[in-house]
Design a protein around this motif. Structure first.
Motif, PDB file in Angstrom:
ATOM      1  N   GLU A   5       0.831  -1.213   0.000  1.00  0.00           N
ATOM      2  CA  GLU A   5       0.000   0.000   0.000  1.00  0.00           C
ATOM      3  C   GLU A   5       0.862   1.257   0.000  1.00  0.00           C
ATOM      4  N   THR A   8       2.242   1.650  -3.550  1.00  0.00           N
ATOM      5  CA  THR A   8       1.171   2.057  -4.460  1.00  0.00           C
ATOM      6  C   THR A   8       0.771   3.511  -4.217  1.00  0.00           C
ATOM      7  N   ASP A  12       0.945   6.557  -6.913  1.00  0.00           N
ATOM      8  CA  ASP A  12      -0.198   7.443  -7.180  1.00  0.00           C
ATOM      9  C   ASP A  12       0.191   8.905  -7.005  1.00  0.00           C
ATOM     10  N   ARG A  79       5.173   0.714  -8.777  1.00  0.00           N
ATOM     11  CA  ARG A  79       4.080  -0.255  -8.931  1.00  0.00           C
ATOM     12  C   ARG A  79       4.619  -1.689  -9.060  1.00  0.00           C
ATOM     13  N   ALA A  82       5.528  -2.816  -5.647  1.00  0.00           N
ATOM     14  CA  ALA A  82       4.312  -3.149  -4.880  1.00  0.00           C
ATOM     15  C   ALA A  82       3.814  -4.541  -5.259  1.00  0.00           C
TER      16      ALA A  82
END
Length: 126
Positions: A5, A8, A12, A79, A82
């Motif tokens: 998380e 990610t 973002d 990503r 992750a």
């Protein structure tokens, strides 16, 4: 926040910050104390100039190096990390996973925490 998380969320944030910034090219100008950018990346557009006497040549070059042009690859790296953290958590036992977090994913997690503004003394990001 789990490691996946955190990674990610950092991806973002990189995506969102780049979307709001002037598009490439960014250019080191006047020995690093000015940064030039084009609002729409259009050669006909008016160039924006950001100048500060506090900028040094090294600061200007650093800012240009981390322009929105680098956001796509940086987002992809975060990503992918992750995803790898998630897969590792499914196939490794708890001790192996803890070692993998420190050895294999430590640098990516440190980068993600820096992007998200987590302080060093708060290693869990909470």
């Amino acid at each position: 926040m789990t490691p996946a998380e955190t990674l990610t969320a950092a991806a973002d944030r990189v995506r969102d910050l780049a979307a709001d910034a002037d598009k490439a090219p960014w250019i080191d100008y006047r020995d690093g104390w000015c940064i030039l950018s084009q609002p729409d990346g259009d050669d006909r557009a008016t160039w924006r100039t950001v100048c500060s006497e506090g900028f040094t040549r090294e600061n200007g070059r650093w800012i240009v190096a981390l322009s929105p042009a680098t956001s796509g690859p940086l987002e992809s790296i975060l990503r992918a990390a992750a995803h790898d953290v998630t897969v590792s958590g499914m196939v490794l036992n708890a001790m192996q996973f803890k070692a993998a977090l420190e050895d294999r994913f430590g640098p990516a997690l440190d980068l993600a925490k820096a992007i998200l503004g987590f302080r060093e003394e708060n290693n869990d990001g909470e």
